[in-house]
Motif scaffolding. Structure first.
Motif, PDB file in Angstrom:
ATOM      1  N   CYS A  31      39.321  57.558  25.957  1.00 47.13           N
ATOM      2  CA  CYS A  31      40.017  56.934  24.832  1.00 47.13           C
ATOM      3  C   CYS A  31      39.585  55.483  24.675  1.00 47.13           C
ATOM      4  O   CYS A  31      39.350  55.007  23.574  1.00 47.13           O
ATOM      5  CB  CYS A  31      41.526  56.997  25.022  1.00 47.13           C
ATOM      6  SG  CYS A  31      42.201  58.644  24.782  1.00 47.13           S
TER       7      CYS A  31
ATOM      8  N   TYR B  24      40.691  61.130  30.689  1.00 46.25           N
ATOM      9  CA  TYR B  24      41.113  61.088  29.286  1.00 46.25           C
ATOM     10  C   TYR B  24      41.332  59.648  28.831  1.00 46.25           C
ATOM     11  O   TYR B  24      40.867  59.244  27.769  1.00 46.25           O
ATOM     12  CB  TYR B  24      42.386  61.911  29.108  1.00 46.25           C
ATOM     13  CG  TYR B  24      42.948  61.841  27.708  1.00 46.25           C
ATOM     14  CD1 TYR B  24      42.355  62.553  26.677  1.00 46.25           C
ATOM     15  CD2 TYR B  24      44.050  61.050  27.415  1.00 46.25           C
ATOM     16  CE1 TYR B  24      42.855  62.489  25.385  1.00 46.25           C
ATOM     17  CE2 TYR B  24      44.555  60.979  26.129  1.00 46.25           C
ATOM     18  CZ  TYR B  24      43.960  61.699  25.123  1.00 46.25           C
ATOM     19  OH  TYR B  24      44.450  61.614  23.854  1.00 46.25           O
ATOM     20  N   ARG B  25      42.038  58.858  29.659  1.00 44.22           N
ATOM     21  CA  ARG B  25      42.285  57.457  29.297  1.00 44.22           C
ATOM     22  C   ARG B  25      40.974  56.691  29.173  1.00 44.22           C
ATOM     23  O   ARG B  25      40.792  55.883  28.269  1.00 44.22           O
ATOM     24  CB  ARG B  25      43.180  56.785  30.331  1.00 44.22           C
ATOM     25  CG  ARG B  25      44.603  57.279  30.285  1.00 44.22           C
ATOM     26  CD  ARG B  25      45.461  56.546  31.256  1.00 44.22           C
ATOM     27  NE  ARG B  25      45.806  55.273  30.643  1.00 44.22           N
ATOM     28  CZ  ARG B  25      46.325  54.257  31.271  1.00 44.22           C
ATOM     29  NH1 ARG B  25      46.574  54.339  32.541  1.00 44.22           N
ATOM     30  NH2 ARG B  25      46.611  53.147  30.640  1.00 44.22           N
ATOM     31  N   LYS B  26      40.051  56.948  30.095  1.00 47.72           N
ATOM     32  CA  LYS B  26      38.761  56.256  30.061  1.00 47.72           C
ATOM     33  C   LYS B  26      38.001  56.599  28.780  1.00 47.72           C
ATOM     34  O   LYS B  26      37.446  55.724  28.130  1.00 47.72           O
ATOM     35  CB  LYS B  26      37.937  56.629  31.295  1.00 47.72           C
ATOM     36  CG  LYS B  26      36.660  55.855  31.430  1.00 47.72           C
ATOM     37  CD  LYS B  26      35.959  56.188  32.735  1.00 47.72           C
ATOM     38  CE  LYS B  26      34.700  55.380  32.881  1.00 47.72           C
ATOM     39  NZ  LYS B  26      34.005  55.680  34.141  1.00 47.72           N
TER      40      LYS B  26
ATOM     41  N   LYS C 137      44.646  45.842  28.775  1.00 50.75           N
ATOM     42  CA  LYS C 137      46.094  45.884  29.023  1.00 50.75           C
ATOM     43  C   LYS C 137      46.669  44.471  28.972  1.00 50.75           C
ATOM     44  O   LYS C 137      47.726  44.231  28.389  1.00 50.75           O
ATOM     45  CB  LYS C 137      46.391  46.515  30.382  1.00 50.75           C
ATOM     46  CG  LYS C 137      46.186  47.998  30.413  1.00 50.75           C
ATOM     47  CD  LYS C 137      46.457  48.534  31.808  1.00 50.75           C
ATOM     48  CE  LYS C 137      46.078  49.981  31.937  1.00 50.75           C
ATOM     49  NZ  LYS C 137      46.249  50.472  33.312  1.00 50.75           N
TER      50      LYS C 137
ATOM     51  N   ALA D 134      39.641  48.142  31.537  1.00 54.95           N
ATOM     52  CA  ALA D 134      40.978  48.644  31.210  1.00 54.95           C
ATOM     53  C   ALA D 134      42.034  47.575  31.459  1.00 54.95           C
ATOM     54  O   ALA D 134      42.929  47.371  30.631  1.00 54.95           O
ATOM     55  CB  ALA D 134      41.293  49.908  32.011  1.00 54.95           C
TER      56      ALA D 134
ATOM     57  N   LYS E 102      43.948  62.980  33.639  1.00 58.57           N
ATOM     58  CA  LYS E 102      44.556  61.914  32.838  1.00 58.57           C
ATOM     59  C   LYS E 102      43.714  60.645  32.891  1.00 58.57           C
ATOM     60  O   LYS E 102      43.547  59.957  31.886  1.00 58.57           O
ATOM     61  CB  LYS E 102      45.972  61.631  33.314  1.00 58.57           C
ATOM     62  CG  LYS E 102      46.950  62.694  32.905  1.00 58.57           C
ATOM     63  CD  LYS E 102      48.347  62.378  33.359  1.00 58.57           C
ATOM     64  CE  LYS E 102      49.311  63.484  32.958  1.00 58.57           C
ATOM     65  NZ  LYS E 102      50.675  63.197  33.353  1.00 58.57           N
TER      66      LYS E 102
END
Length: 66
Positions: free
Chosen positions: A18, A14-16, A51, A47, A11
């Protein structure tokens, strides 16, 4: 039900990815933004920066609605 370490790593990767693909800045037209983003990436804070920006945007949007 517990999430395995492999799932957590997947996960995170994947986030990185994205974030990498979603944020594309042209360094020729936006040199300050590009240099700031490179510095954030090197420091491992990109990140968190996005955010925080999203939270600020959402708060501003709510103020505008009122």
């Amino acid at each position: 039900m517990s999430i395995s370490e492999a799932e957590k790593r997947a996960k995170a990767v994947y986030r990185k990815k994205c974030i990498v693909y979603a944020v594309q800045i042209n360094p020729q037209s936006e040199p300050l933004a590009a240099s700031r983003l490179v510095a954030l990436k090197k420091a491992g804070q990109a990140a968190e920066f996005f955010k925080s920006a999203l939270r600020d945007y959402q708060m501003a949007e709510r103020r505008d609605e009122q």
